[in-house]
Design a protein around this motif. Sequence first.
Motif, PDB file in Angstrom:
ATOM      1  N   VAL A  39       7.404  25.581  15.976  1.00 60.80           N
ATOM      2  CA  VAL A  39       6.831  26.421  16.323  1.00 60.80           C
ATOM      3  C   VAL A  39       5.733  27.856  16.094  1.00 60.80           C
ATOM      4  CG1 VAL A  39       5.728  27.776  18.786  1.00 60.80           C
ATOM      5  CG2 VAL A  39       6.929  25.560  18.938  1.00 60.80           C
ATOM      6  N   LEU A  40       4.785  27.211  15.836  1.00 59.39           N
ATOM      7  CA  LEU A  40       4.121  28.160  15.214  1.00 59.39           C
ATOM      8  C   LEU A  40       3.327  28.916  16.347  1.00 59.39           C
ATOM      9  CD1 LEU A  40       3.188  30.649  13.349  1.00 59.39           C
ATOM     10  CD2 LEU A  40       1.505  29.141  12.469  1.00 59.39           C
ATOM     11  N   CYS A  41       2.931  30.609  17.020  1.00 63.02           N
ATOM     12  CA  CYS A  41       2.621  31.288  17.505  1.00 63.02           C
ATOM     13  C   CYS A  41       1.208  32.145  17.291  1.00 63.02           C
ATOM     14  CB  CYS A  41       4.008  32.361  18.360  1.00 63.02           C
ATOM     15  SG  CYS A  41       4.927  31.461  19.231  1.00 63.02           S
ATOM     16  N   ALA A  42       0.683  32.411  17.936  1.00 63.64           N
ATOM     17  CA  ALA A  42      -1.000  32.641  18.267  1.00 63.64           C
ATOM     18  C   ALA A  42      -0.774  33.207  18.652  1.00 63.64           C
ATOM     19  CB  ALA A  42      -1.786  31.898  16.840  1.00 63.64           C
ATOM     20  N   TRP A  43      -2.233  34.973  18.956  1.00 63.89           N
ATOM     21  CA  TRP A  43      -2.639  35.629  19.399  1.00 63.89           C
ATOM     22  C   TRP A  43      -3.054  34.417  21.146  1.00 63.89           C
ATOM     23  CZ3 TRP A  43       0.225  39.537  21.716  1.00 63.89           C
ATOM     24  CH2 TRP A  43       0.109  40.442  21.289  1.00 63.89           C
ATOM     25  N   GLY A  44      -3.581  34.790  22.014  1.00 65.23           N
ATOM     26  CA  GLY A  44      -4.501  33.866  22.911  1.00 65.23           C
ATOM     27  C   GLY A  44      -5.216  32.458  22.367  1.00 65.23           C
ATOM     28  N   ASP A  45      -5.893  32.119  22.290  1.00 65.00           N
ATOM     29  CA  ASP A  45      -5.861  30.355  22.139  1.00 65.00           C
ATOM     30  C   ASP A  45      -6.208  30.555  19.953  1.00 65.00           C
ATOM     31  OD1 ASP A  45      -7.315  27.994  21.766  1.00 65.00           O
ATOM     32  OD2 ASP A  45      -8.156  27.725  24.541  1.00 65.00           O
ATOM     33  N   PRO A  46      -5.549  29.976  19.927  1.00 63.16           N
ATOM     34  CA  PRO A  46      -5.852  29.644  18.658  1.00 63.16           C
ATOM     35  C   PRO A  46      -6.724  29.003  18.109  1.00 63.16           C
ATOM     36  CG  PRO A  46      -3.306  28.535  19.000  1.00 63.16           C
ATOM     37  CD  PRO A  46      -4.445  28.685  20.169  1.00 63.16           C
ATOM     38  N   SER A  47      -7.549  28.214  18.986  1.00 58.52           N
ATOM     39  CA  SER A  47      -8.759  27.260  18.355  1.00 58.52           C
ATOM     40  C   SER A  47     -10.212  28.547  18.923  1.00 58.52           C
ATOM     41  CB  SER A  47      -9.107  26.576  19.426  1.00 58.52           C
ATOM     42  OG  SER A  47      -8.440  25.637  19.277  1.00 58.52           O
ATOM     43  N   VAL A  48      -9.439  29.673  18.961  1.00 60.50           N
ATOM     44  CA  VAL A  48     -10.876  30.721  19.423  1.00 60.50           C
ATOM     45  C   VAL A  48     -10.258  32.052  18.672  1.00 60.50           C
ATOM     46  CG1 VAL A  48     -11.541  32.219  21.269  1.00 60.50           C
ATOM     47  CG2 VAL A  48     -10.811  30.808  21.753  1.00 60.50           C
ATOM     48  N   SER A  49      -9.513  31.926  18.315  1.00 58.65           N
ATOM     49  CA  SER A  49      -9.028  33.680  17.563  1.00 58.65           C
ATOM     50  C   SER A  49      -8.150  33.121  16.641  1.00 58.65           C
ATOM     51  CB  SER A  49      -8.694  34.732  18.105  1.00 58.65           C
ATOM     52  OG  SER A  49      -7.149  34.906  18.924  1.00 58.65           O
ATOM     53  N   ALA A  50      -7.330  32.259  15.932  1.00 59.65           N
ATOM     54  CA  ALA A  50      -6.831  32.029  14.495  1.00 59.65           C
ATOM     55  C   ALA A  50      -7.064  30.611  14.190  1.00 59.65           C
ATOM     56  CB  ALA A  50      -5.572  32.146  15.583  1.00 59.65           C
TER      57      ALA A  50
END
Length: 229
Positions: A75-86
């Motif tokens: 699992v790679l964790c990203a802030w918020g929603d990945p499609s919005v900010s990553a």
Amino acid sequence: MNVLYVVGVGPGDPELITVKALRLVQEADVVAGFSTVLEVVRKHVRGQVLPLTYRDQEEKLGQLAEAASRGMRCVLCAWGDPSVSAQELVERVQRVYPWVEIVAGVSSLAVACARVGAALEESLFISLHRREGAERAFQELVYALKQGHRHVFVFPRPYDLMPAQIAQRLMAEEIPPETRVVVLERLGLPEERVLSLSLGALTRCDTLSDLTILFFPKEDEGGYGDGQC
């Protein structure tokens, strides 16, 4: 080969992590992410933690891809929603591993809308948090502010295109210094701040964190006050 999950963990409030994200983190053999993101989920991690930095992210993502190719649950964790900010992070993963699934999360953009009382359908979202296309996005921001027909939310870029630099560049593009801007910093975290400023005052705010969103209310809905950083 297993699917490698890119999981949105929300804006920082542990109560805004989705049930699916929490389950994937708990079941993972390897959980990767930038250190500030991992702090949100660390107490739920049962496997190996693989922290990333901006300098070593390519190397660490390669290690994560190798682990997934060996059948480990990754699992790679990203802030918020990945499609919005990553999106750039997602693209880096996709370059090194063919089976990537994005797991949506609660975006800080949704929290920002709630804080300022703006409807997303009446707003424009512009991300400068990118290496490619940032200048085109900035010119889109200038155009939107000069038109003044819609609310505008802006994601700054860490280090070299932070809120103060954005304000300076906007004023150089003849956006008036009295233009209203709301600074939403560290949404969902204990240190959350919401500041209402003029664009001119924002040029002096050089200590804001990289977890900041700027909100420009549309022309007929100003009056957010004149605070200071």
